[in-house]
Design an enzyme around this catalytic site. Structure first.
Site, PDB file in Angstrom:
ATOM      1  CE1 TYR A 146      -3.945   2.173   0.579  1.00  4.31           C
ATOM      2  CE2 TYR A 146      -2.661   3.156   2.349  1.00  4.31           C
ATOM      3  CZ  TYR A 146      -3.757   3.174   1.513  1.00  4.31           C
ATOM      4  OH  TYR A 146      -4.671   4.198   1.611  1.00  4.31           O
ATOM      5  N   GLY A 208      -2.653   0.862  23.171  1.00  2.00           N
ATOM      6  CA  GLY A 208      -3.697   1.857  22.889  1.00  2.00           C
ATOM      7  C   GLY A 208      -3.196   3.287  22.988  1.00  2.00           C
ATOM      8  N   PRO A 275       2.131   2.421  12.781  1.00  2.16           N
ATOM      9  CG  PRO A 275       1.796   3.822  10.949  1.00  2.16           C
ATOM     10  CD  PRO A 275       1.344   2.520  11.546  1.00  2.16           C
ATOM     11  CD  GLN A 277       4.052  10.907  18.077  1.00  4.34           C
ATOM     12  OE1 GLN A 277       5.078  11.070  17.445  1.00  4.34           O
ATOM     13  NE2 GLN A 277       3.645  11.754  18.995  1.00  4.34           N
TER      14      GLN A 277
HETATM   15  P1  NAD Z   1     -12.633   1.827   0.032  1.00  7.77           P
HETATM   16  O1  NAD Z   1     -11.956   0.507   0.104  1.00  7.77           O
HETATM   17  O2  NAD Z   1     -13.975   1.971   0.648  1.00  7.77           O
HETATM   18  O3  NAD Z   1     -12.714   2.339  -1.463  1.00  7.77           O
HETATM   19  C1  NAD Z   1     -11.832   1.956  -2.472  1.00  7.77           C
HETATM   20  C2  NAD Z   1     -12.670   1.619  -3.700  1.00  7.77           C
HETATM   21  O4  NAD Z   1     -11.785   1.262  -4.757  1.00  7.77           O
HETATM   22  C3  NAD Z   1     -13.608   0.448  -3.479  1.00  7.77           C
HETATM   23  O5  NAD Z   1     -14.889   0.771  -3.956  1.00  7.77           O
HETATM   24  C4  NAD Z   1     -12.965  -0.683  -4.290  1.00  7.77           C
HETATM   25  O6  NAD Z   1     -13.893  -1.634  -4.741  1.00  7.77           O
HETATM   26  C5  NAD Z   1     -12.308   0.111  -5.401  1.00  7.77           C
HETATM   27  N1  NAD Z   1     -11.185  -0.590  -6.032  1.00  7.77           N
HETATM   28  C6  NAD Z   1     -10.152  -1.232  -5.437  1.00  7.77           C
HETATM   29  N2  NAD Z   1      -9.320  -1.729  -6.354  1.00  7.77           N
HETATM   30  C7  NAD Z   1      -9.821  -1.368  -7.579  1.00  7.77           C
HETATM   31  C8  NAD Z   1      -9.414  -1.608  -8.906  1.00  7.77           C
HETATM   32  N3  NAD Z   1      -8.298  -2.284  -9.182  1.00  7.77           N
HETATM   33  N4  NAD Z   1     -10.181  -1.114  -9.902  1.00  7.77           N
HETATM   34  C9  NAD Z   1     -11.317  -0.415  -9.643  1.00  7.77           C
HETATM   35  N5  NAD Z   1     -11.754  -0.172  -8.390  1.00  7.77           N
HETATM   36  C10 NAD Z   1     -11.009  -0.654  -7.358  1.00  7.77           C
HETATM   37  O7  NAD Z   1     -11.615   2.881   0.676  1.00  7.77           O
HETATM   38  P2  NAD Z   1     -11.795   4.431   0.995  1.00  7.77           P
HETATM   39  O8  NAD Z   1     -11.552   4.608   2.431  1.00  7.77           O
HETATM   40  O9  NAD Z   1     -13.021   4.960   0.387  1.00  7.77           O
HETATM   41  O10 NAD Z   1     -10.513   4.998   0.232  1.00  7.77           O
HETATM   42  C11 NAD Z   1     -10.608   5.673  -1.009  1.00  7.77           C
HETATM   43  C12 NAD Z   1      -9.232   6.174  -1.402  1.00  7.77           C
HETATM   44  O11 NAD Z   1      -8.732   7.072  -0.429  1.00  7.77           O
HETATM   45  C13 NAD Z   1      -8.195   5.057  -1.536  1.00  7.77           C
HETATM   46  O12 NAD Z   1      -7.362   5.345  -2.641  1.00  7.77           O
HETATM   47  C14 NAD Z   1      -7.412   5.152  -0.264  1.00  7.77           C
HETATM   48  O13 NAD Z   1      -6.104   4.693  -0.421  1.00  7.77           O
HETATM   49  C15 NAD Z   1      -7.460   6.647   0.026  1.00  7.77           C
HETATM   50  N6  NAD Z   1      -7.282   6.920   1.449  1.00  7.77           N
HETATM   51  C16 NAD Z   1      -8.260   6.619   2.360  1.00  7.77           C
HETATM   52  C17 NAD Z   1      -8.055   6.882   3.716  1.00  7.77           C
HETATM   53  C18 NAD Z   1      -9.095   6.572   4.764  1.00  7.77           C
HETATM   54  O14 NAD Z   1      -8.846   6.812   5.936  1.00  7.77           O
HETATM   55  N7  NAD Z   1     -10.266   6.089   4.426  1.00  7.77           N
HETATM   56  C19 NAD Z   1      -6.853   7.440   4.127  1.00  7.77           C
HETATM   57  C20 NAD Z   1      -5.868   7.704   3.176  1.00  7.77           C
HETATM   58  C21 NAD Z   1      -6.102   7.467   1.833  1.00  7.77           C
HETATM   59  N1  UDP Z   2      -6.680  -0.670  15.885  1.00  5.59           N
HETATM   60  C1  UDP Z   2      -7.102  -1.192  17.091  1.00  5.59           C
HETATM   61  N2  UDP Z   2      -8.174  -2.048  17.089  1.00  5.59           N
HETATM   62  C2  UDP Z   2      -8.837  -2.394  15.952  1.00  5.59           C
HETATM   63  C3  UDP Z   2      -8.404  -1.853  14.710  1.00  5.59           C
HETATM   64  C4  UDP Z   2      -7.312  -0.998  14.717  1.00  5.59           C
HETATM   65  O1  UDP Z   2      -6.554  -0.905  18.147  1.00  5.59           O
HETATM   66  O2  UDP Z   2      -9.803  -3.168  16.046  1.00  5.59           O
HETATM   67  C5  UDP Z   2      -5.546   0.272  15.885  1.00  5.59           C
HETATM   68  C6  UDP Z   2      -4.456  -0.050  14.868  1.00  5.59           C
HETATM   69  O3  UDP Z   2      -3.515  -0.931  15.429  1.00  5.59           O
HETATM   70  C7  UDP Z   2      -3.875   1.320  14.604  1.00  5.59           C
HETATM   71  C8  UDP Z   2      -5.075   2.260  14.731  1.00  5.59           C
HETATM   72  O4  UDP Z   2      -6.051   1.533  15.479  1.00  5.59           O
HETATM   73  O5  UDP Z   2      -2.924   1.662  15.594  1.00  5.59           O
HETATM   74  C9  UDP Z   2      -5.672   2.687  13.396  1.00  5.59           C
HETATM   75  O6  UDP Z   2      -5.874   1.528  12.615  1.00  5.59           O
HETATM   76  P1  UDP Z   2      -6.551   1.570  11.182  1.00  5.59           P
HETATM   77  O7  UDP Z   2      -6.383   0.213  10.600  1.00  5.59           O
HETATM   78  O8  UDP Z   2      -7.909   2.121  11.275  1.00  5.59           O
HETATM   79  O9  UDP Z   2      -5.704   2.639  10.377  1.00  5.59           O
HETATM   80  P2  UDP Z   2      -4.139   2.810  10.070  1.00  5.59           P
HETATM   81  O10 UDP Z   2      -3.329   1.911  10.951  1.00  5.59           O
HETATM   82  O11 UDP Z   2      -4.000   2.482   8.644  1.00  5.59           O
HETATM   83  O12 UDP Z   2      -3.908   4.235  10.401  1.00  5.59           O
END
Ligand code: NAD
Ligand code: UDP
Ligand code: UDP
Length: 317
Positions: A146, A208, A275, A277
């Site tokens: 990722y 946590g 991570p 923080q």
């Molecule tokens: P999500 O998993 O709900 O949405 C991703 C969408 O992409 C899904 O509908 C999935 O079916 C589609 N998808 C995956 N692979 C594909 C492919 N090869 N072709 C076509 N469609 C595909 O996730 P989200 O939280 O809505 O995230 C959307 C975007 O924002 C992502 O690019 C993610 O990396 C980015 N993002 C999200 C967060 C967050 O906290 N939610 C944080 C940082 C970045």
């Molecule tokens: N986390 C947790 N319990 C859960 C899911 C996640 O304590 O059931 C923690 C995880 O280890 C991380 C933080 O919550 O430290 C955020 O996790 P998430 O997967 O939502 O996002 P990311 O790690 O990608 O920021």
């Protein structure tokens, strides 16, 4: 306002579905492209009879020839359990997906937005994270598919910008939450809310004390629109997130309090490369986009609880 044809890849996902809705509200035509890996038709169900909305099943790792004016590239699984399930496909989605969407943007001379991520900073040694920080990413760990996929996508965006004069907008998104998160995608807000509503133990990983900054989805989408509307000189990368920083334990306590749940916290091992923080420095977004989040954690978590409560009652989760 001038009506545009806008492609949203990953539009049937959590954030994408909110974005499609906002763009339609603004009077644009929206082509939502998704392979339904983590997204669902249900997320865009209310949009299906809108004549300005079109839903196409397609995998962005394959070329796509459509005629659009703007592209929001969101396709990519975002939660660790989903992006680690098929890590090779995750990298392909970010890298081949970016190449195809950039190729499309180049042919159409379309403006293109990339949903990048705070994960490009890895386990950061600079706090809060500013856009100039190059990150601390493990290139061979479980999260690398990722993180490195998204980093490479950023490289491609900037090379297409420099080499082909493409108009690009790169947003580095920090943890976002809200209605239509996948109920089983393992992300912390959805996990805690669903566990609390079901009266199951709240699974807290590690001690946590690790922190995250949680942005409500409506705030984030507003940031997307503002970034896309900037002049051609603004490329990003620009952090979009809520600088309010909470420990994961505080989040667990907030969810328990707001649901009135009797669930108890259960400690589990911390996943690899988790991570410690994370908090965005959003000075750039404030000055360049005049943007900052407006929805506080309590309010946003409250709305998210209401969504999952309904979803669980409907038997769909
Ligand atoms: P999500 O998993 O709900 O949405 C991703 C969408 O992409 C899904 O509908 C999935 O079916 C589609 N998808 C995956 N692979 C594909 C492919 N090869 N072709 C076509 N469609 C595909 O996730 P989200 O939280 O809505 O995230 C959307 C975007 O924002 C992502 O690019 C993610 O990396 C980015 N993002 C999200 C967060 C967050 O906290 N939610 C944080 C940082 C970045
Ligand atoms: N986390 C947790 N319990 C859960 C899911 C996640 O304590 O059931 C923690 C995880 O280890 C991380 C933080 O919550 O430290 C955020 O996790 P998430 O997967 O939502 O996002 P990311 O790690 O990608 O920021
Ligand atoms: N591409 C696409 N849709 C288009 C134009 C291009 O999917 O409308 C794909 C194309 O198949 C190619 C990629 O985007 O693999 C990159 O295109 P570019 O023109 O940059 O490179 P080239 O075709 O010269 O390899």
């Amino acid at each position: 306002m001038f009506m545009k044809r806008i492609l949203v890849t990953g539009g049937a996902g959590f954030i994408g579905s909110h974005l499609c809705e906002r763009l339609l509200d603004q009077g644009h035509e929206v082509l939502c492209v998704d392979n339904f890996y983590t997204g669902t038709r249900r997320n865009v169900g209310r949009l299906l009879d809108n004549p300005n909305f079109e839903l196409m099943r397609h995998d962005v790792t394959f070329p796509l020839f459509v005629e659009v004016d703007e592209i929001y590239n969101l396709a990519c699984p975002a939660s660790p359990i989903h992006y680690q399930y098929d890590p090779v496909q995750t990298t392909k989605t970010s890298v081949h997906g970016a190449i195809n969407m950039l190729g499309l943007a180049k042919r159409r001379r379309a403006k293109i937005f990339q949903a990048s991520t705070s994960e490009v900073y890895g386990d950061p040694t600079v706090h809060p994270q500013v856009e100039e920080y190059w990150g601390n990413v493990n290139p061979i760990g479980f999260r690398s598919c990722y993180d490195e996929g998204k980093r490479c996508a950023e490289t491609l965006f900037f090379d297409y910008h420099r080499q082909h004069k493409l108009r690009i907008k790169v947003a580095r998104i920090f943890n976002t939450y809200g209605p239509r998160m996948h109920p089983n995608d393992g992300r912390v807000v959805s996990n805690f809310v669903v566990q609390a509503l079901k009266g199951e133990p709240i699974t807290l990983y590690g001690d946590g004390e690790q922190t995250r900054s949680f942005c409500y989805v409506d705030d984030l989408v507003e940031g997307f629109l503002r970034l896309m509307a900037t002049g051609d000189d603004v490329t990003g990368p620009i952090n979009l997130g809520n600088p309010g920083e909470f420990t994961i334990k505080q989040l667990a306590e907030t969810v328990i309090e707001l649901t009135g749940s009797k669930s108890k916290i259960e400690y589990r091992p911390l996943p690899q490369d988790d991570p410690r923080q994370r908090k965005p420095d959003i000075s750039k977004a404030k000055t360049i986009l005049d943007w900052q989040p407006t929805i506080q954690l309590q309010e946003g978590v409250g709305r998210t609880i209401a969504y999952f409560d309904e979803l669980l009652a409907s038997g769909e989760a």
